[in-house]
Scaffold this motif. Structure first.
Motif, PDB file in Angstrom:
ATOM      1  N   VAL A 104       0.820  -1.204   0.000  1.00 18.32           N
ATOM      2  CA  VAL A 104       0.000   0.000   0.000  1.00 18.32           C
ATOM      3  C   VAL A 104       0.857   1.257   0.000  1.00 18.32           C
ATOM      4  O   VAL A 104       0.719   2.091  -0.855  1.00 18.32           O
ATOM      5  CB  VAL A 104      -1.022   0.027   1.160  1.00 18.32           C
ATOM      6  CG1 VAL A 104      -1.810   1.318   1.102  1.00 18.32           C
ATOM      7  CG2 VAL A 104      -1.946  -1.164   1.082  1.00 18.32           C
ATOM      8  N   GLY A 105       1.791   1.448   0.898  1.00 20.97           N
ATOM      9  CA  GLY A 105       2.591   2.667   0.899  1.00 20.97           C
ATOM     10  C   GLY A 105       3.954   2.439   1.512  1.00 20.97           C
ATOM     11  O   GLY A 105       4.167   1.476   2.226  1.00 20.97           O
ATOM     12  N   GLY A 106       4.877   3.334   1.233  1.00 21.91           N
ATOM     13  CA  GLY A 106       6.209   3.203   1.795  1.00 21.91           C
ATOM     14  C   GLY A 106       7.130   4.303   1.322  1.00 21.91           C
ATOM     15  O   GLY A 106       6.800   5.067   0.432  1.00 21.91           O
ATOM     16  N   PHE A 107       8.300   4.379   1.961  1.00 26.05           N
ATOM     17  CA  PHE A 107       9.340   5.334   1.624  1.00 26.05           C
ATOM     18  C   PHE A 107      10.608   4.546   1.345  1.00 26.05           C
ATOM     19  O   PHE A 107      10.902   3.588   2.060  1.00 26.05           O
ATOM     20  CB  PHE A 107       9.613   6.249   2.822  1.00 26.05           C
ATOM     21  CG  PHE A 107       9.338   7.700   2.579  1.00 26.05           C
ATOM     22  CD1 PHE A 107       9.713   8.329   1.411  1.00 26.05           C
ATOM     23  CD2 PHE A 107       8.727   8.447   3.550  1.00 26.05           C
ATOM     24  CE1 PHE A 107       9.463   9.669   1.204  1.00 26.05           C
ATOM     25  CE2 PHE A 107       8.474   9.784   3.367  1.00 26.05           C
ATOM     26  CZ  PHE A 107       8.844  10.396   2.191  1.00 26.05           C
TER      27      PHE A 107
ATOM     28  N   ARG B  47      11.731   7.857  -2.780  1.00 28.00           N
ATOM     29  CA  ARG B  47      10.397   7.603  -3.325  1.00 28.00           C
ATOM     30  C   ARG B  47       9.384   7.362  -2.219  1.00 28.00           C
ATOM     31  O   ARG B  47       9.677   6.678  -1.247  1.00 28.00           O
ATOM     32  CB  ARG B  47      10.425   6.385  -4.236  1.00 28.00           C
ATOM     33  CG  ARG B  47      11.277   6.566  -5.463  1.00 28.00           C
ATOM     34  CD  ARG B  47      11.252   5.315  -6.334  1.00 28.00           C
ATOM     35  NE  ARG B  47      11.956   5.545  -7.572  1.00 28.00           N
ATOM     36  CZ  ARG B  47      13.179   5.079  -7.827  1.00 28.00           C
ATOM     37  NH1 ARG B  47      13.809   4.339  -6.946  1.00 28.00           N
ATOM     38  NH2 ARG B  47      13.757   5.355  -8.989  1.00 28.00           N
ATOM     39  N   SER B  48       8.208   7.910  -2.402  1.00 25.65           N
ATOM     40  CA  SER B  48       7.064   7.597  -1.562  1.00 25.65           C
ATOM     41  C   SER B  48       6.021   6.997  -2.475  1.00 25.65           C
ATOM     42  O   SER B  48       5.422   7.698  -3.287  1.00 25.65           O
ATOM     43  CB  SER B  48       6.519   8.858  -0.884  1.00 25.65           C
ATOM     44  OG  SER B  48       5.348   8.553  -0.180  1.00 25.65           O
ATOM     45  N   GLY B  49       5.854   5.668  -2.374  1.00 23.03           N
ATOM     46  CA  GLY B  49       5.021   4.980  -3.338  1.00 23.03           C
ATOM     47  C   GLY B  49       3.754   4.391  -2.776  1.00 23.03           C
ATOM     48  O   GLY B  49       3.612   4.205  -1.577  1.00 23.03           O
ATOM     49  N   VAL B  50       2.868   4.090  -3.686  1.00 24.03           N
ATOM     50  CA  VAL B  50       1.628   3.398  -3.365  1.00 24.03           C
ATOM     51  C   VAL B  50       1.548   2.203  -4.292  1.00 24.03           C
ATOM     52  O   VAL B  50       1.733   2.329  -5.496  1.00 24.03           O
ATOM     53  CB  VAL B  50       0.408   4.319  -3.565  1.00 24.03           C
ATOM     54  CG1 VAL B  50      -0.876   3.557  -3.332  1.00 24.03           C
ATOM     55  CG2 VAL B  50       0.492   5.519  -2.649  1.00 24.03           C
ATOM     56  N   GLY B  51       1.297   1.032  -3.733  1.00 24.56           N
ATOM     57  CA  GLY B  51       1.184  -0.174  -4.529  1.00 24.56           C
ATOM     58  C   GLY B  51       1.643  -1.374  -3.735  1.00 24.56           C
ATOM     59  O   GLY B  51       1.689  -1.340  -2.505  1.00 24.56           O
ATOM     60  N   LEU B  52       2.004  -2.426  -4.440  1.00 26.01           N
ATOM     61  CA  LEU B  52       2.510  -3.645  -3.838  1.00 26.01           C
ATOM     62  C   LEU B  52       3.792  -3.997  -4.560  1.00 26.01           C
ATOM     63  O   LEU B  52       3.785  -4.239  -5.770  1.00 26.01           O
ATOM     64  CB  LEU B  52       1.488  -4.778  -3.986  1.00 26.01           C
ATOM     65  CG  LEU B  52       1.943  -6.170  -3.557  1.00 26.01           C
ATOM     66  CD1 LEU B  52       2.246  -6.180  -2.060  1.00 26.01           C
ATOM     67  CD2 LEU B  52       0.871  -7.194  -3.874  1.00 26.01           C
TER      68      LEU B  52
END
Length: 194
Positions: free
Chosen positions: A150-153, A169-174
């Motif tokens: 779902v999210g992470g840095f 990066r600050s992403g959304v996904g798997l």
């Protein structure tokens, strides 16, 4: 947890075999011809850019400054990527410098490794040792690892011709995995990642 340990071992073995990618380079002293950005300026810019997900941003910027010194540029942009053993990443943003102006840039690149999933990310790239704004138009290679749902840095390092890029990066996904690849920066968008 076991999968993360295996990923960590893979990343460590890859990094150990490529010391040029991980060894911090001593930061050149600031001079009037190449003004640098301070950690405070970068954190403030990053917090405005990332918004509410920026809790870990200050620690990542501090870590990058400890390893590579003060950057003489940074990029803000967005990107999307996906992988199933082999992967692709596409993005665009603005390169900001104090001494030679701003530049719209596009990036794309392939990767290969034990990597699965997809994500969309807002990206801040710290730029070190950029001699001229056009020097960004080349390939930057490196090793990347991701483990988030779902999210992470995350932070990685890419190098080419003594220029170092540190994408945060600050992403959304798997996304889960480790890979080796490069990003190619171009003045125009292209679908060709090679």
């Amino acid at each position: 947890m076991r999968v993360l340990r295996v990923l960590a071992l893979i990343a460590v073995s890859i990094l150990a075999s490529s010391p040029r990618l991980v060894l911090a380079q001593p930061a050149p002293p600031p001079d009037p011809q190449r003004p640098y950005y301070t950690p405070g300026e970068l954190v403030n810019t990053g917090q405005r850019f990332f918004g509410s997900v920026s809790s870990g941003l200050a620690s990542l910027i501090e870590r990058a400054v400890c390893l590579w010194g003060l950057p003489n540029g940074y990029m803000l942009g967005e990107e999307a990527g996906g992988a199933f053993f082999g992967g692709l990443r596409y993005g665009d943003g603005m390169l900001y410098t104090r001494n030679v102006g701003d530049l719209k840039v596009f990036w794309q690149g392939p990767s290969v490794g034990w990597d699965f999933g997809g994500e969309g990310a807002r990206t801040m790239m710290l730029v070190y040792n950029l001699p001229a704004i056009q020097a960004i138009h080349q390939r930057f290679g490196g090793i990347s690892g991701s483990a988030y749902f779902v999210g992470g840095f995350g932070m990685t390092a890419l190098t080419a011709n003594d220029i170092v890029l540190v994408p945060i990066r600050s992403g959304v996904g798997l996304r889960l995995g480790a890979n080796v690849g490069y990003l190619k920066f171009t003045p125009q968008p292209t679908l060709n990642p090679f």
